[in-house]
Design a protein around this motif. Structure first.
Motif, PDB file in Angstrom:
ATOM      1  N   UNK A 149      -0.770  -3.222  -1.947  1.00 32.84           N
ATOM      2  CA  UNK A 149      -0.180  -4.848  -2.501  1.00 32.84           C
ATOM      3  C   UNK A 149      -0.005  -5.884  -1.980  1.00 32.84           C
ATOM      4  N   UNK A 150       0.960  -4.963  -0.827  1.00 33.50           N
ATOM      5  CA  UNK A 150       1.054  -5.883   0.203  1.00 33.50           C
ATOM      6  C   UNK A 150       0.207  -6.616   0.936  1.00 33.50           C
ATOM      7  N   UNK A 151      -0.607  -6.294   1.436  1.00 37.56           N
ATOM      8  CA  UNK A 151      -1.752  -6.849   2.247  1.00 37.56           C
ATOM      9  C   UNK A 151      -2.627  -7.504   1.231  1.00 37.56           C
ATOM     10  N   UNK A 152      -2.760  -8.129   0.100  1.00 34.83           N
ATOM     11  CA  UNK A 152      -3.316  -8.106  -0.691  1.00 34.83           C
ATOM     12  C   UNK A 152      -2.665  -9.449  -1.165  1.00 34.83           C
ATOM     13  N   UNK A 153      -1.053  -9.478  -1.131  1.00 34.27           N
ATOM     14  CA  UNK A 153      -0.970 -10.869  -2.027  1.00 34.27           C
ATOM     15  C   UNK A 153      -0.784 -12.121  -0.457  1.00 34.27           C
ATOM     16  N   UNK A 154      -1.121 -11.648   0.595  1.00 35.19           N
ATOM     17  CA  UNK A 154      -1.407 -12.945   1.575  1.00 35.19           C
ATOM     18  C   UNK A 154      -3.254 -13.327   1.066  1.00 35.19           C
ATOM     19  N   UNK A 155      -3.652 -12.475   1.032  1.00 37.44           N
ATOM     20  CA  UNK A 155      -4.907 -12.371   0.746  1.00 37.44           C
ATOM     21  C   UNK A 155      -5.921 -13.236  -0.522  1.00 37.44           C
ATOM     22  N   UNK A 156      -4.809 -12.999  -1.482  1.00 37.91           N
ATOM     23  CA  UNK A 156      -5.199 -14.429  -2.214  1.00 37.91           C
ATOM     24  C   UNK A 156      -4.801 -15.490  -2.507  1.00 37.91           C
ATOM     25  N   UNK A 157      -3.433 -15.190  -1.660  1.00 35.81           N
ATOM     26  CA  UNK A 157      -3.026 -17.436  -1.226  1.00 35.81           C
ATOM     27  C   UNK A 157      -3.867 -17.739  -0.697  1.00 35.81           C
ATOM     28  N   UNK A 181       2.606 -11.878  -7.698  1.00 40.40           N
ATOM     29  CA  UNK A 181       1.968 -11.881  -9.057  1.00 40.40           C
ATOM     30  C   UNK A 181       1.344 -10.511  -8.764  1.00 40.40           C
ATOM     31  N   UNK A 182       0.275 -10.783  -7.769  1.00 42.70           N
ATOM     32  CA  UNK A 182      -0.821  -9.967  -7.097  1.00 42.70           C
ATOM     33  C   UNK A 182      -0.681  -8.750  -6.609  1.00 42.70           C
ATOM     34  N   UNK A 183       0.957  -8.618  -5.480  1.00 43.17           N
ATOM     35  CA  UNK A 183       1.284  -7.652  -5.585  1.00 43.17           C
ATOM     36  C   UNK A 183       2.062  -6.878  -6.238  1.00 43.17           C
ATOM     37  N   UNK A 184       2.491  -7.014  -7.447  1.00 39.18           N
ATOM     38  CA  UNK A 184       3.269  -6.766  -8.363  1.00 39.18           C
ATOM     39  C   UNK A 184       2.077  -6.132  -9.699  1.00 39.18           C
TER      40      UNK A 184
END
Length: 328
Positions: A80-88, A65-68
């Motif tokens: 967006x892809x870098x933010x995905x693991x950071x947000x998780x 959802x973060x990347x999307x």
């Protein structure tokens, strides 16, 4: 030498397969790699830190959802892809602070409830698209280069898995990794030795969540669509089964377990789609086979496939197993 040769062989096969498989088989190959990515985190969390989580699917969803949302908002897909693991990972730090005070089945049920709450919220909130979800997610791109083919996503997925495995290897061979093993054996003994138990549990929980978030980010770009139905509760149970079957506390065990269960699920889906099968056949078959596989593994290979096979090979060469060496 044998391990090096096996590693080179696996790497060569991994690189060759996307070039020879058709798109339908590549879809399974990509999903297998994503599942292995999450399962490595589960194996690290359960096998080394001794923490049980039934909510890894929640962090998978958070990453997706973060990347999307960022990509649909005009943010470059790379960001967006870098933010995905950071947000998780950040979500895991926030959620894990109170949850990790629990132990055993209490922690497992709490993480399961976390995923149920998250999916319920995602199905009701407007900015997440509700039950319909988010559609039209742009393809992943780096500057002018766009990842548009299934083969390119396969290389991207398995590159991400290689990164996750490398990070995990460095963690478990470091001093904190040895502390994690002590923590899994006895939290009381670890604390008495000066290990900051609470901090280590929280960090490894966040790291395993980051792995799941990275997989979720790749998943959203590959499918171009995310919805609450993309992350059912069964998916978290599936990751646990993969880790246990392959061998908890082993990096390659996660990959082997993910491969075995993914191929098994694909076979069950094909069986359930045969004419005359009821609509509930896929879920019933999945739960039944998961239970059967777990029973067989626990009874005959309690440490998982990889430790069982490696132990047998060591005995054939006349070397004692790791367990025997530890007791000498």
């Amino acid at each position: 030498m044998i391990r090096l040769a096996a590693g080179i062989l696996v790497a060569a096969v991994t690189l060759v397969l996307p070039a020879v498989l058709d798109d339908s088989v590549l879809a399974v190959y990509i999903l297998l790699g994503l599942a292995a990515m999450v399962t490595v985190g589960v194996s690290l969390l359960m096998g080394y830190a001794g923490q049980v989580s039934l909510g890894q699917g929640a962090f998978y969803a958070i990453g997706a959802y973060t990347a999307a949302l960022l990509s649909l908002g005009g943010v470059p897909p790379v960001a967006g892809l870098v933010a995905a693991p950071v947000a998780a990972a950040v979500s895991a730090l926030v959620i894990g602070t109170p949850l990790l005070r629990l132990r055993g089945h209490h922690l497992a049920f709490a993480t399961l409830a976390m995923q149920l709450i998250l999916l319920s919220l995602a199905g009701q909130l407007e900015f997440t698209g509700g039950d319909i979800g988010l559609q039209g997610i742009p393809q992943f791109s780096v500057g002018p280069f766009e990842v548009g083919s299934a083969a390119a996503y396969a290389y991207m997925t398995w590159g991400g898995l290689a990164l996750v495995m490398l990070v995990t290897h460095n963690v478990i061979t470091s001093r904190p990794g040895r502390a994690l093993r002590a923590l899994a054996t006895s939290e009381t003994a670890a604390a008495s030795s000066g290990i900051p138990v609470g901090r280590y549990k929280l960090v490894v929980f966040a790291l395993s969540a980051a792995f799941a978030g990275l997989a979720g980010g790749i998943y959203c770009f590959y499918t171009g669509y995310v919805a609450p139905g993309s992350f059912p509760v069964l998916i978290s149970i599936q990751y646990i089964v993969m880790a246990v079957v392959g061998g908890l506390g082993t990096i390659w065990g996660a990959v082997v377990g993910a491969t075995a269960i993914t191929l098994l699920v694909q076979g069950l889906d094909s069986l359930a789609s045969l004419p005359g099968m009821p609509t509930y056949a896929p879920s019933v078959l999945s739960y039944a086979v998961y239970a059967l596989v777990l029973i067989v593994v626990v009874l005959f290979m309690p440490h998982g496939l990889v430790p069982a096979v490696s132990g047998r090979l060591q005995r054939k060469r006349g070397n004692p197993s790791p367990e025997k060496r530890r007791h000498r």
